[in-house]
Structures are given as structure tokens and as C-alpha cells.
Design a protein around this motif. Structure first.
Motif, PDB file in Angstrom:
ATOM      1  N   TRP A  14      10.636   8.502 -11.221  1.00 38.39           N
ATOM      2  CA  TRP A  14       9.730   7.824 -10.281  1.00 38.39           C
ATOM      3  C   TRP A  14       9.369   6.438 -10.818  1.00 38.39           C
ATOM      4  N   LYS A  15       8.956   6.390 -12.079  1.00 36.79           N
ATOM      5  CA  LYS A  15       8.551   5.120 -12.682  1.00 36.79           C
ATOM      6  C   LYS A  15       9.738   4.176 -12.845  1.00 36.79           C
ATOM      7  N   SER A  16      10.889   4.723 -13.166  1.00 35.74           N
ATOM      8  CA  SER A  16      12.072   3.893 -13.368  1.00 35.74           C
ATOM      9  C   SER A  16      12.492   3.196 -12.083  1.00 35.74           C
ATOM     10  N   VAL A  17      12.463   3.929 -10.966  1.00 41.44           N
ATOM     11  CA  VAL A  17      12.781   3.319  -9.667  1.00 41.44           C
ATOM     12  C   VAL A  17      11.775   2.217  -9.350  1.00 41.44           C
ATOM     13  N   LEU A  18      10.495   2.507  -9.556  1.00 48.28           N
ATOM     14  CA  LEU A  18       9.471   1.506  -9.287  1.00 48.28           C
ATOM     15  C   LEU A  18       9.622   0.290 -10.187  1.00 48.28           C
ATOM     16  N   TYR A  30      -0.768  -1.885   1.226  1.00 47.60           N
ATOM     17  CA  TYR A  30      -2.118  -1.430   1.549  1.00 47.60           C
ATOM     18  C   TYR A  30      -2.696  -0.385   0.597  1.00 47.60           C
ATOM     19  N   ILE A  31      -2.089  -0.164  -0.551  1.00 47.67           N
ATOM     20  CA  ILE A  31      -2.675   0.784  -1.500  1.00 47.67           C
ATOM     21  C   ILE A  31      -2.692   0.152  -2.881  1.00 47.67           C
ATOM     22  N   ASN A  32      -3.304   0.829  -3.805  1.00 48.78           N
ATOM     23  CA  ASN A  32      -3.442   0.298  -5.157  1.00 48.78           C
ATOM     24  C   ASN A  32      -2.101  -0.028  -5.767  1.00 48.78           C
ATOM     25  N   LEU A  39       0.597  10.217  -6.437  1.00 43.98           N
ATOM     26  CA  LEU A  39       1.473  10.559  -5.311  1.00 43.98           C
ATOM     27  C   LEU A  39       2.551  11.542  -5.759  1.00 43.98           C
ATOM     28  N   PHE A  40       3.092  11.292  -6.960  1.00 43.32           N
ATOM     29  CA  PHE A  40       4.093  12.204  -7.506  1.00 43.32           C
ATOM     30  C   PHE A  40       3.465  13.571  -7.773  1.00 43.32           C
ATOM     31  N   TYR A  41       2.273  13.571  -8.395  1.00 46.63           N
ATOM     32  CA  TYR A  41       1.617  14.834  -8.709  1.00 46.63           C
ATOM     33  C   TYR A  41       1.256  15.614  -7.444  1.00 46.63           C
ATOM     34  N   ASP A  42       1.051  14.882  -6.345  1.00 46.23           N
ATOM     35  CA  ASP A  42       0.752  15.544  -5.069  1.00 46.23           C
ATOM     36  C   ASP A  42       2.009  16.078  -4.389  1.00 46.23           C
ATOM     37  N   GLY A  43       3.180  15.845  -4.973  1.00 46.58           N
ATOM     38  CA  GLY A  43       4.402  16.432  -4.445  1.00 46.58           C
ATOM     39  C   GLY A  43       5.421  15.480  -3.866  1.00 46.58           C
ATOM     40  N   ASN A  50      11.937  -1.382   1.911  1.00 48.40           N
ATOM     41  CA  ASN A  50      12.405  -2.119   3.093  1.00 48.40           C
ATOM     42  C   ASN A  50      12.740  -1.215   4.271  1.00 48.40           C
ATOM     43  N   ILE A  51      12.042  -0.102   4.387  1.00 42.77           N
ATOM     44  CA  ILE A  51      12.300   0.804   5.498  1.00 42.77           C
ATOM     45  C   ILE A  51      11.742   0.176   6.784  1.00 42.77           C
ATOM     46  N   HIS A  52      12.534   0.208   7.840  1.00 40.71           N
ATOM     47  CA  HIS A  52      12.174  -0.351   9.148  1.00 40.71           C
ATOM     48  C   HIS A  52      11.842  -1.838   9.040  1.00 40.71           C
ATOM     49  N   GLY A  53      12.507  -2.501   8.101  1.00 41.43           N
ATOM     50  CA  GLY A  53      12.331  -3.946   7.972  1.00 41.43           C
ATOM     51  C   GLY A  53      11.042  -4.371   7.304  1.00 41.43           C
ATOM     52  N   GLU A  54      10.269  -3.433   6.822  1.00 42.27           N
ATOM     53  CA  GLU A  54       9.015  -3.775   6.150  1.00 42.27           C
ATOM     54  C   GLU A  54       9.294  -4.059   4.684  1.00 42.27           C
ATOM     55  N   ASP A  55       8.903  -5.226   4.238  1.00 40.51           N
ATOM     56  CA  ASP A  55       9.228  -5.726   2.899  1.00 40.51           C
ATOM     57  C   ASP A  55       8.259  -5.137   1.873  1.00 40.51           C
ATOM     58  N   GLU A  56       8.371  -3.807   1.662  1.00 40.61           N
ATOM     59  CA  GLU A  56       7.396  -3.138   0.806  1.00 40.61           C
ATOM     60  C   GLU A  56       7.934  -1.791   0.326  1.00 40.61           C
ATOM     61  N   ILE A  57       7.222  -1.215  -0.637  1.00 40.27           N
ATOM     62  CA  ILE A  57       7.569   0.106  -1.166  1.00 40.27           C
ATOM     63  C   ILE A  57       6.785   1.154  -0.382  1.00 40.27           C
ATOM     64  N   SER A  58       7.449   2.252  -0.038  1.00 39.40           N
ATOM     65  CA  SER A  58       6.792   3.334   0.687  1.00 39.40           C
ATOM     66  C   SER A  58       7.142   4.678   0.051  1.00 39.40           C
ATOM     67  N   PHE A  59       6.492   5.755   0.546  1.00 42.96           N
ATOM     68  CA  PHE A  59       6.736   7.093   0.013  1.00 42.96           C
ATOM     69  C   PHE A  59       6.562   8.101   1.145  1.00 42.96           C
ATOM     70  N   TRP A  60       7.017   9.314   0.911  1.00 45.41           N
ATOM     71  CA  TRP A  60       6.890  10.386   1.892  1.00 45.41           C
ATOM     72  C   TRP A  60       6.142  11.546   1.239  1.00 45.41           C
ATOM     73  N   SER A  61       4.948  11.818   1.757  1.00 40.79           N
ATOM     74  CA  SER A  61       4.100  12.861   1.167  1.00 40.79           C
ATOM     75  C   SER A  61       4.782  14.219   1.173  1.00 40.79           C
ATOM     76  N   PHE A  62       5.496  14.525   2.261  1.00 44.22           N
ATOM     77  CA  PHE A  62       6.110  15.843   2.391  1.00 44.22           C
ATOM     78  C   PHE A  62       7.631  15.766   2.290  1.00 44.22           C
TER      79      PHE A  62
END
Length: 203
Positions: A14-18, A30-32, A39-43, A50-62
Motif C-alpha cells: 500500500w505504502k509503496s504504491v503511494l 478531500y482527505i488528509n 483505510l488499509f486497516y479498515d479493509g 486518475n479514475i474517471h479523469g480525476e487527477d487524484e488518488i482514490s480507494f475502494w472501501s469494499f
């Protein structure tokens, strides 16, 4: 960077990708800031960029992302290495490289035990502990290689003193101080060698 979603299995991955994306100037939306380990500990095990053209990092809770650009961590790191976008290569002496290989093989003990046993040595390596630990844990983004050895020329004068070849303003000369000697790769040193001078490693 193109749209990418990476599946990771460990916090280190997780950290290496980031790290790759932070280095390229991306961050969360919009987050810290930071690794957001919670987020990782929550699963969460899917990180996107760059998902959907948004120039940012995102994650999927589930971990619900199922798009065609979902790749495994190993494939992601291989891409970074192939593209020369991320692989950090550190040059060290042969003796340091040999010690790192010894720790990495950790014969007869766990890797953690080998690292603890060699902690004092690791602290003396000027690369930095984080890079060394990532290398020992087989992070493909970190490489160590033996730096090309440097050589110098020396001779013994009529009084028994050891003198070293030196270049003073482009003119060949000699000097008594070893640390002031002209040092270079073996091929370059051989260009300056005459029968009077002997070659030796500089370190």
C-alpha cells in the motif's frame, strides 16, 4: 500517468504504491495527506489514480472496483521499473553489498531477526534505513548495486616513501597524501599508467 487501479495485500505494498504516486506529485482528494493507513486497516485493498479523469488518488472501501485496468501490485511495480519512473538504485561498496545479501538470505533465522542482529551495520550505511528495509523485504522498487570501484596509481620513491599520482591543473604530478590522489575507473587509470606506477583500489 494513466488510469490505474492497484490491488495490494500488505501495508508495505500500500505504502509503496503511494510512494510512486506521491513522488509524481499526486495526492488524495478531500482527505488528509499521508499514507492513510487507517483505510488499509479498515479493509481497503484497492488504490486508484486518475479514475474517471480525476487527477487524484482514490480507494475502494469494499474493494468493489472491477474495471479492466485493475492490476496486481507486482505488475504495477514491474511497470514502474520498466518505465524507469520509480526504481531507486543505490550504489554501495562491494563489502556493504555483500552484507546486505547476507542479511537478505537470513540463513538460520527470520528476516526480522537478521535485521535486528545487523541493526548497527544497517545504521552505518549512508543510504537510509527506509530504503534498506524496503530492499531487504524484496521491494522491486529499490535496487542496490556495487559501485564501480575506483583506482589510483602509486610508486615508491628513492627514500622509500609511497607517493600517489595526482593531476595538478591538468599536469601530471605526485602527492604524498593518499586522499588527494587522482582516482578514477580502471580504464581511465590505465590511460595514465607508465612502468613506474602501480595500480591499486582506492577504497
Amino acid at each position: 500517468m494513466t488510469e490505474t487501479v492497484v490491488h495490494v495485500t500488505t501495508l508495505e505494498q500500500w505504502k509503496s504504491v503511494l510512494d510512486v504516486w506521491f513522488k509524481a506529485g499526486y495526492d488524495w482528494a478531500y482527505i488528509n495527506k499521508g499514507y492513510m493507513e487507517e483505510l488499509f486497516y479498515d479493509g481497503s485493498r484497492q488504490l486508484g489514480l486518475n479514475i474517471h479523469g480525476e487527477d487524484e488518488i482514490s480507494f475502494w472501501s469494499f474493494n468493489g472496483y472491477t474495471g479492466g485496468n485493475l492490476i496486481e501490485y507486482s505488475e504495477f511495480m514491474a511497470q514502474q521499473k520498466d518505465d524507469n519512473k520509480m526504481a531507486m538504485v543505490y550504489e554501495v561498496s562491494q563489502s556493504v553489498f555483500d552484507e546486505l545479501q547476507r542479511i537478505k538470505t537470513h540463513e538460520g533465522m527470520s528476516l526480522i531477526a537478521a535485521i535486528i542482529f545487523s541493526a548497527q551495520l544497517i545504521k552505518t550505511i549512508e543510504v537510509g534505513n527506509k530504503a534498506i528495509l524496503r530492499y531487504l523485504a524484496d521491494d522491486p522498487a529499490i535496487e542496490f548495486k556495487v559501485k564501480e570501484p575506483l583506482y589510483r596509481l602509486w610508486l615508491i620513491d628513492d627514500f622509500g616513501n609511497k607517493l600517489f599520482f595526482w593531476i595538478d591543473d591538468g599536469r601530471p604530478d605526485w602527492v604524498g597524501a593518499e586522499d588527494e590522489a587522482f582516482t578514477a575507473t580502471l580504464d581511465e587509470i590505465k590511460k595514465w599508467q607508465t612502468p613506474a606506477w602501480e595500480i591499486e583500489k582506492a577504497d
